[in-house]
Design a protein around this motif. Sequence first.
Motif, PDB file in Angstrom:
ATOM      1  N   ASP A  52       9.408  -9.835 -26.522  1.00 16.10           N
ATOM      2  CA  ASP A  52       9.342 -10.625 -26.385  1.00 16.10           C
ATOM      3  C   ASP A  52       8.733 -11.449 -25.335  1.00 16.10           C
ATOM      4  O   ASP A  52       7.689 -12.622 -25.885  1.00 16.10           O
ATOM      5  CB  ASP A  52      10.996 -11.449 -25.910  1.00 16.10           C
ATOM      6  CG  ASP A  52      12.097 -10.915 -26.393  1.00 16.10           C
ATOM      7  OD1 ASP A  52      12.057 -10.736 -27.709  1.00 16.10           O
ATOM      8  OD2 ASP A  52      13.343 -11.219 -25.632  1.00 16.10           O
ATOM      9  N   ALA A  53       8.141 -10.802 -23.898  1.00 15.72           N
ATOM     10  CA  ALA A  53       7.337 -11.555 -23.466  1.00 15.72           C
ATOM     11  C   ALA A  53       5.664 -11.174 -23.786  1.00 15.72           C
ATOM     12  O   ALA A  53       4.585 -11.804 -23.994  1.00 15.72           O
ATOM     13  CB  ALA A  53       7.105 -10.046 -22.115  1.00 15.72           C
ATOM     14  N   ALA A  54       5.693 -10.631 -24.587  1.00 14.05           N
ATOM     15  CA  ALA A  54       4.056 -10.299 -25.579  1.00 14.05           C
ATOM     16  C   ALA A  54       4.241 -11.807 -26.876  1.00 14.05           C
ATOM     17  O   ALA A  54       3.238 -12.357 -26.852  1.00 14.05           O
ATOM     18  CB  ALA A  54       4.769  -8.905 -26.511  1.00 14.05           C
ATOM     19  N   ARG A  55       5.521 -11.982 -27.605  1.00 14.20           N
ATOM     20  CA  ARG A  55       5.587 -12.963 -27.906  1.00 14.20           C
ATOM     21  C   ARG A  55       5.219 -14.492 -27.636  1.00 14.20           C
ATOM     22  O   ARG A  55       3.999 -15.154 -27.840  1.00 14.20           O
ATOM     23  CB  ARG A  55       6.796 -13.454 -29.119  1.00 14.20           C
ATOM     24  CG  ARG A  55       6.155 -12.478 -29.961  1.00 14.20           C
ATOM     25  CD  ARG A  55       8.263 -12.998 -31.144  1.00 14.20           C
ATOM     26  NE  ARG A  55       7.910 -11.774 -31.353  1.00 14.20           N
ATOM     27  CZ  ARG A  55       9.576 -10.407 -31.369  1.00 14.20           C
ATOM     28  NH1 ARG A  55       9.699 -10.239 -30.656  1.00 14.20           N
ATOM     29  NH2 ARG A  55       9.664  -9.339 -32.182  1.00 14.20           N
ATOM     30  N   GLU A  56       6.025 -14.344 -26.173  1.00 11.22           N
ATOM     31  CA  GLU A  56       5.555 -15.411 -25.103  1.00 11.22           C
ATOM     32  C   GLU A  56       3.963 -15.527 -24.071  1.00 11.22           C
ATOM     33  O   GLU A  56       3.953 -17.532 -25.480  1.00 11.22           O
ATOM     34  CB  GLU A  56       6.600 -15.407 -23.684  1.00 11.22           C
ATOM     35  CG  GLU A  56       6.870 -16.552 -22.302  1.00 11.22           C
ATOM     36  CD  GLU A  56       7.418 -15.656 -21.416  1.00 11.22           C
ATOM     37  OE1 GLU A  56       7.756 -16.317 -21.215  1.00 11.22           O
ATOM     38  OE2 GLU A  56       6.657 -14.742 -20.923  1.00 11.22           O
ATOM     39  N   ALA A  57       3.243 -14.236 -24.698  1.00  2.00           N
ATOM     40  CA  ALA A  57       2.410 -14.675 -24.127  1.00  2.00           C
ATOM     41  C   ALA A  57       0.904 -15.075 -25.015  1.00  2.00           C
ATOM     42  O   ALA A  57      -0.068 -16.138 -25.282  1.00  2.00           O
ATOM     43  CB  ALA A  57       1.532 -13.217 -23.467  1.00  2.00           C
ATOM     44  N   LEU A  62      -2.343 -17.017 -23.675  1.00  2.00           N
ATOM     45  CA  LEU A  62      -2.681 -16.017 -23.007  1.00  2.00           C
ATOM     46  C   LEU A  62      -3.648 -15.320 -23.948  1.00  2.00           C
ATOM     47  O   LEU A  62      -3.236 -14.424 -23.572  1.00  2.00           O
ATOM     48  CB  LEU A  62      -1.448 -15.316 -22.319  1.00  2.00           C
ATOM     49  CG  LEU A  62      -0.467 -16.409 -21.264  1.00  2.00           C
ATOM     50  CD1 LEU A  62       0.401 -15.149 -20.731  1.00  2.00           C
ATOM     51  CD2 LEU A  62      -1.098 -17.211 -20.226  1.00  2.00           C
ATOM     52  N   THR A  63      -4.894 -16.265 -24.188  1.00  2.00           N
ATOM     53  CA  THR A  63      -5.694 -14.740 -24.536  1.00  2.00           C
ATOM     54  C   THR A  63      -6.688 -14.709 -24.601  1.00  2.00           C
ATOM     55  O   THR A  63      -7.800 -13.934 -25.875  1.00  2.00           O
ATOM     56  CB  THR A  63      -5.256 -16.022 -26.559  1.00  2.00           C
ATOM     57  OG1 THR A  63      -6.005 -16.904 -26.291  1.00  2.00           O
ATOM     58  CG2 THR A  63      -4.225 -15.405 -27.106  1.00  2.00           C
ATOM     59  N   GLY A  70      -7.803  -6.878 -13.908  1.00  2.00           N
ATOM     60  CA  GLY A  70      -6.134  -7.102 -14.278  1.00  2.00           C
ATOM     61  C   GLY A  70      -5.799  -8.186 -13.675  1.00  2.00           C
ATOM     62  O   GLY A  70      -6.608  -8.997 -12.797  1.00  2.00           O
ATOM     63  N   THR A  71      -4.701  -9.481 -14.517  1.00  2.00           N
ATOM     64  CA  THR A  71      -4.536 -10.399 -14.223  1.00  2.00           C
ATOM     65  C   THR A  71      -3.682  -9.962 -12.619  1.00  2.00           C
ATOM     66  O   THR A  71      -2.986  -8.831 -12.579  1.00  2.00           O
ATOM     67  CB  THR A  71      -2.844 -10.333 -14.687  1.00  2.00           C
ATOM     68  OG1 THR A  71      -1.805  -9.826 -15.028  1.00  2.00           O
ATOM     69  CG2 THR A  71      -3.636 -11.126 -16.453  1.00  2.00           C
ATOM     70  N   VAL A 271      -2.420 -10.000 -24.193  1.00  2.00           N
ATOM     71  CA  VAL A 271      -1.097 -10.071 -24.144  1.00  2.00           C
ATOM     72  C   VAL A 271      -0.588  -8.978 -23.491  1.00  2.00           C
ATOM     73  O   VAL A 271       0.753  -9.318 -22.988  1.00  2.00           O
ATOM     74  CB  VAL A 271      -1.384 -10.331 -25.760  1.00  2.00           C
ATOM     75  CG1 VAL A 271       0.334 -10.069 -26.284  1.00  2.00           C
ATOM     76  CG2 VAL A 271      -1.701 -11.450 -26.256  1.00  2.00           C
ATOM     77  N   ALA A 272      -0.843  -7.863 -24.067  1.00  2.00           N
ATOM     78  CA  ALA A 272      -0.122  -6.938 -22.658  1.00  2.00           C
ATOM     79  C   ALA A 272      -0.402  -6.310 -21.394  1.00  2.00           C
ATOM     80  O   ALA A 272       0.972  -5.682 -21.366  1.00  2.00           O
ATOM     81  CB  ALA A 272      -1.182  -5.305 -24.299  1.00  2.00           C
ATOM     82  N   GLN A 273      -1.281  -7.058 -21.254  1.00  2.00           N
ATOM     83  CA  GLN A 273      -0.928  -7.679 -19.900  1.00  2.00           C
ATOM     84  C   GLN A 273      -0.029  -8.141 -19.391  1.00  2.00           C
ATOM     85  O   GLN A 273       1.255  -7.215 -18.800  1.00  2.00           O
ATOM     86  CB  GLN A 273      -2.524  -7.472 -19.194  1.00  2.00           C
ATOM     87  CG  GLN A 273      -3.620  -6.734 -19.015  1.00  2.00           C
ATOM     88  CD  GLN A 273      -4.249  -7.563 -18.305  1.00  2.00           C
ATOM     89  OE1 GLN A 273      -4.149  -7.621 -16.612  1.00  2.00           O
ATOM     90  NE2 GLN A 273      -5.405  -7.404 -18.425  1.00  2.00           N
ATOM     91  N   HIS A 274       0.173  -9.375 -19.925  1.00  2.00           N
ATOM     92  CA  HIS A 274       1.590 -10.102 -19.673  1.00  2.00           C
ATOM     93  C   HIS A 274       2.573  -8.945 -20.377  1.00  2.00           C
ATOM     94  O   HIS A 274       3.509  -9.682 -19.587  1.00  2.00           O
ATOM     95  CB  HIS A 274       1.628 -11.245 -20.957  1.00  2.00           C
ATOM     96  CG  HIS A 274       2.580 -12.731 -20.471  1.00  2.00           C
ATOM     97  ND1 HIS A 274       2.166 -12.751 -19.565  1.00  2.00           N
ATOM     98  CD2 HIS A 274       3.920 -12.704 -20.919  1.00  2.00           C
ATOM     99  CE1 HIS A 274       3.360 -14.349 -18.994  1.00  2.00           C
ATOM    100  NE2 HIS A 274       4.476 -14.198 -19.981  1.00  2.00           N
TER     101      HIS A 274
END
Length: 385
Positions: A52-57, A62-63, A70-71, A271-274
Amino acid sequence: MPATLSRRIEGLKASSTVAFAGRAKELARQGVNVISMTAGEPDFLPPQHVLDAAREAIDLGLTKYTPSEGTAELREAVAAKFQRENGIAYAPDQVMVSNGGKQVLYNGFLSVLDPGDEVVLVAPYWVSYPAQIELAGGVPVVVRAPAETGFVPDLADVRAAITPRTKVLLVNSPSNPTGAVYPPELVRGFAELAEEHDLWLFTDDLYEHLVYDGEFVTAASYAPERTLLVHGASKGYAMTGWRIGFGAGPKKLVQAMNRLQGQSTSGANAVAQHATVAALTEVEKTAAFQRMTRAAYVERRDVLVEGLNRLGLSTPKPQGAFYVMADSSAIDPDEERAAIRLLDEARVAVVPGTDFLAPGRLRFSYATSLDNVKAALERIGRLIG
Ligand code: GLU
């Protein structure tokens, strides 16, 4: 004169874990009914809150590039994880995020090794350790851990391997490829040796959440001021393809690794970091996922270890990770020939022990379904007759 490759790269072997996993995937793609027990790659999807968080990113846009290190959100989440689970207080600027644990480690070796510097490590070892050390100009110095001790090394052998050229001690528990979990006093022993000889201590903790018997303790907790803690999302969070590793250590080292990363690859996938922030901060959901996966791995391990020993491919019972290093001689004493026979005749793909410095052994990964584990044992049983 023809254009040539560098001497550095001419001497570099391909990663056998990556190569054998790739071969198994290619056979499957061609429609061959092969059971892959090659790469250490969980068969589980990441937990739902991570997806879900990846979709949200993506929805939040957040691209863009993230900071090279890193963030801030992810580095804070990593620091909070180390405080919560390991009792180590890192400031967020002592933490960095890379493209998988592999890059954290490689950044680390490149940041501390000068030509001829020695790294003491335990064999059987993960195939990429010596390759990365040599690429960085260092020299791997190997301590052997025998099957009779469940592949747990003797600290006296580690001590004896230290020379005036030693720069780094490397510890990996739970171990890839043996699944050995070192007792806390041994882990502490590594840290004490590093203190005594003024060495860097690198600890590869990727399998922290995959301990079934015994207790996980990170070497970093004994000597945080000289330790690079290497970790990542791949194994314990089932996020292999997302390529998120994280490292923590003294600021001087982490800053050096950041400078290197800023000039080489920059930040990891945004996206993966988010998504990894969700994995680390939605603590209860992630813990439930890890309990579920651990229970599944225990069941698979028990079936696999019992089955292999029954078939004469003897192996100690590993306490962690998702690998078994079994004796190949019931198939062929030469582990490479045994792996080829297993693949060609039984359609079971494994990684031969050769590049793990484990002659006469085969690495089976049980990061695959229980049905696959059972089917693989039946196929091996038929092969051996
Ligand atoms: N670390 C995993 C393994 O040993 C993935 C492949 C790799 O990066 O070596 O199978």
